[in-house]
Design a protein around this motif. Structure first.
Motif, short mmCIF file in Angstrom:
data_model
loop_
_atom_site.label_atom_id
_atom_site.label_comp_id
_atom_site.label_asym_id
_atom_site.label_seq_id
_atom_site.Cartn_x
_atom_site.Cartn_y
_atom_site.Cartn_z
N LEU A 147 -36.46 -27.35 -5.70
CA LEU A 147 -37.35 -27.79 -5.63
C LEU A 147 -37.59 -29.33 -6.73
CD1 LEU A 147 -40.24 -27.01 -5.02
CD2 LEU A 147 -41.23 -26.51 -7.37
N ALA A 148 -37.33 -29.30 -7.21
CA ALA A 148 -37.45 -30.78 -8.00
C ALA A 148 -35.76 -31.40 -7.06
CB ALA A 148 -36.28 -30.62 -9.40
N LEU A 149 -35.32 -31.05 -7.18
CA LEU A 149 -34.56 -31.57 -6.17
C LEU A 149 -35.17 -32.59 -4.70
CD1 LEU A 149 -30.59 -30.29 -6.29
CD2 LEU A 149 -31.90 -32.33 -7.14
N VAL A 150 -35.48 -31.33 -4.08
CA VAL A 150 -36.54 -31.64 -2.67
C VAL A 150 -37.36 -32.94 -2.42
CG1 VAL A 150 -38.21 -30.61 -1.34
CG2 VAL A 150 -35.96 -29.62 -0.93
N ASN A 151 -38.50 -32.69 -4.29
CA ASN A 151 -39.29 -33.69 -4.38
C ASN A 151 -38.42 -35.18 -4.66
OD1 ASN A 151 -42.16 -32.27 -5.19
ND2 ASN A 151 -40.62 -30.68 -5.15
N LEU A 152 -37.67 -34.73 -5.54
CA LEU A 152 -37.23 -36.17 -5.33
C LEU A 152 -36.84 -37.46 -4.66
CD1 LEU A 152 -35.23 -36.10 -8.97
CD2 LEU A 152 -36.58 -36.87 -9.03
N PHE A 153 -35.55 -36.34 -3.59
CA PHE A 153 -35.62 -36.77 -2.54
C PHE A 153 -36.37 -37.52 -1.88
CE2 PHE A 153 -34.70 -36.15 2.49
CZ PHE A 153 -34.19 -37.09 3.36
N LEU A 154 -37.85 -37.01 -1.23
CA LEU A 154 -39.11 -37.15 -0.79
C LEU A 154 -39.69 -38.24 -1.02
CD1 LEU A 154 -40.58 -32.83 0.16
CD2 LEU A 154 -39.62 -35.55 1.67
N HIS A 155 -39.29 -38.76 -2.83
CA HIS A 155 -39.98 -39.42 -3.00
C HIS A 155 -39.09 -40.60 -3.07
CE1 HIS A 155 -43.08 -36.75 -4.79
NE2 HIS A 155 -43.73 -36.95 -4.42
N THR A 156 -37.71 -40.57 -2.43
CA THR A 156 -37.03 -41.92 -2.15
C THR A 156 -37.63 -42.63 -1.03
OG1 THR A 156 -35.38 -40.94 -0.88
CG2 THR A 156 -35.15 -40.44 -3.65
N GLY A 157 -36.71 -43.66 -0.95
CA GLY A 157 -36.88 -44.31 0.36
C GLY A 157 -36.89 -43.93 1.15
N TRP A 158 -35.46 -43.04 1.08
CA TRP A 158 -35.44 -42.23 2.56
C TRP A 158 -36.00 -41.14 3.07
CZ3 TRP A 158 -31.14 -40.17 6.17
CH2 TRP A 158 -30.35 -41.55 6.21
N GLY A 159 -36.47 -40.68 1.72
CA GLY A 159 -37.66 -39.66 1.40
C GLY A 159 -38.94 -40.16 2.21
N MET A 160 -39.34 -40.88 1.58
CA MET A 160 -40.28 -41.59 2.09
C MET A 160 -40.56 -41.72 4.08
SD MET A 160 -42.93 -42.05 0.24
CE MET A 160 -44.36 -42.77 0.34
N ALA A 161 -39.52 -43.00 4.61
CA ALA A 161 -38.81 -43.08 6.17
C ALA A 161 -38.97 -41.77 6.38
CB ALA A 161 -37.44 -43.89 5.96
N MET A 162 -38.12 -40.71 6.60
CA MET A 162 -38.69 -39.84 6.67
C MET A 162 -39.68 -38.81 6.89
SD MET A 162 -36.44 -36.31 5.57
CE MET A 162 -35.18 -36.63 5.86
N ARG A 163 -40.74 -38.97 5.89
CA ARG A 163 -42.17 -38.46 5.93
C ARG A 163 -42.89 -39.31 7.06
NH1 ARG A 163 -43.98 -38.91 -0.46
NH2 ARG A 163 -46.10 -38.52 0.09
N ALA A 164 -42.50 -40.97 6.97
CA ALA A 164 -43.22 -41.92 7.89
C ALA A 164 -43.17 -41.18 9.43
CB ALA A 164 -43.21 -43.48 7.66
N ALA A 165 -42.03 -40.89 9.19
CA ALA A 165 -41.21 -40.02 10.79
C ALA A 165 -42.09 -39.11 11.04
CB ALA A 165 -39.65 -40.06 11.38
N GLY A 166 -41.68 -38.61 10.41
CA GLY A 166 -42.68 -37.08 11.39
C GLY A 166 -44.23 -37.43 11.28
N ALA A 167 -44.69 -38.24 10.37
CA ALA A 167 -46.52 -38.47 10.39
C ALA A 167 -46.63 -38.80 11.75
CB ALA A 167 -46.69 -38.99 9.18
N ASN A 168 -45.93 -40.25 11.63
CA ASN A 168 -46.16 -41.24 12.57
C ASN A 168 -44.84 -42.06 13.61
OD1 ASN A 168 -47.23 -43.48 14.36
ND2 ASN A 168 -48.99 -43.57 13.42
N PRO A 169 -44.32 -41.00 14.06
CA PRO A 169 -43.34 -41.20 15.22
C PRO A 169 -43.29 -43.18 15.62
CG PRO A 169 -43.50 -39.60 15.74
CD PRO A 169 -44.92 -39.78 15.39
N ALA A 170 -44.07 -43.55 16.19
CA ALA A 170 -44.67 -45.09 16.73
C ALA A 170 -44.22 -46.10 15.82
CB ALA A 170 -45.32 -44.99 18.11
N MET A 171 -45.19 -45.52 14.87
CA MET A 171 -45.52 -46.80 13.43
C MET A 171 -44.36 -46.42 13.44
SD MET A 171 -47.54 -48.97 12.29
CE MET A 171 -49.11 -47.90 13.30
#
Length: 301
Positions: A147-171
């Motif tokens: 859980l801690a590792l997943v949270n750390l990852f999702l707050h890195t640059g890659w993690g933020m990019a992954m969240r953006a890709a899921g939320a709005n792929p075109a943007m």
């Protein structure tokens, strides 16, 4: 329920908490309905069991290898979707079907017993504490670390990019994010957690089985739905923690239903109980949102 049953249910709940984290990553973060977990869960178990029993590997390395195998399975699913434009659900089904045959080959049969061999839980045997007490504590610690590792990852640059890709792929594409790559690694990571859960599950129950993945996707989704319905999920930490809590509560709900004598249920009815609980969770979630919309409309009037 006896203390032994409570600890066993807690133990299983923590294992499926890893599955719930994987489901959250694919369904909520990436918006990628992934059915590969039906095959990656037993894949992790099969790889781990085969390495320990057949090749004599250290159980810790074998468990890690099971997670790596799950990553490869998830990556393959995402590759079919990204490279060949196969619908994500269909790609997951294709991988899950193929993994059934692969698991049979890995285990040289439909199952692989782990009786009489060293597992990760044997490392705590020298403390003099019964295994049924140590196991849920150990699995809870593993789940919290993931859980801690997943949270750390999702707050890195890659993690933020992954969240953006899921939320709005075109943007995300417009801002230079490779959405396809995010899917490859995101779905791979989700299935790595699921396969890790399968490897641990096999060591708990003393065997890996080709059929142990049936219904795993429903368990993962039920955990996410139950957890995020009952607890706040405004932040990533709250949402991921809710998934684990949902997995534990879900397992307790199943155990209580099966132990309720007046219902007349048997152990073979677990899939029926699962389906009913998921349906009730979805109905409650929909009804809750409906009531919220109703009261918001009343406030505007």
């Amino acid at each position: 329920m006896s203390l032994y049953e409570i600890l066993g249910t807690l133990e299983t709940g923590f294992v499926f908490g890893l599955v719930a984290l994987g489901a959250y990553l694919t369904f909520r973060i990436l918006d990628f309905p992934d059915l590969t977990v039906e095959g990656s869960f037993p894949l992790g178990a099969a790889v781990c069991a085969a390495l320990i029993v057949t090749l004599g590997w250290n159980p810790w390395l074998a468990t890690a290898a099971g997670g790596v195998a799950g990553f490869a399975a998830g990556w393959a699913t995402a590759y079919l979707n990204v490279r060949f434009r196969i619908l994500h659900i269909l790609a997951g089904i294709l991988l899950a079907i193929s993994l059934y045959s692969i698991n049979l080959r890995i285990m040289s049969g439909p199952n692989k017993p782990l009786l009489g061999v060293e597992t990760v839980f044997d490392a705590f045997g020298g403390f003099g504490v019964p295994t049924y007490i140590v196991s849920p504590i150990f699995l809870g610690a593993v789940t919290l670390v993931v859980l801690a590792l997943v949270n750390l990852f999702l707050h890195t640059g890659w993690g933020m990019a992954m969240r953006a890709a899921g939320a709005n792929p075109a943007m995300a594409e417009a801002n230079g994010i490779n959405v396809g790559r995010m899917k490859l690694y995101g779905v791979g990571l989700a299935n790595a957690m699921t396969a890790l859960a399968g490897a641990l599950f096999a060591q708990i129950f003393g065997a890996a089985d080709a059929y142990m993945g049936i219904g795993v996707i429903i368990v993962g989704l039920a955990s996410v739905i139950v957890g995020t319905s009952l607890l706040s999920s405004r932040t990533i930490l709250q949402a991921t923690l809710a998934c684990i809590v949902g997995a534990v509560l879900y397992r307790f709900a199943v155990a209580l239903a099966l132990n309720a004598d007046f219902l007349g249920l048997r152990a073979s009815d677990v899939q029926l109980v699962t389906a009913v609980l998921v349906a009730l969770a979805l109905i409650a979630q929909y009804s809750g949102s409906g009531f919220k919309r109703f009261f918001k409309g009343a406030d505007k009037k």
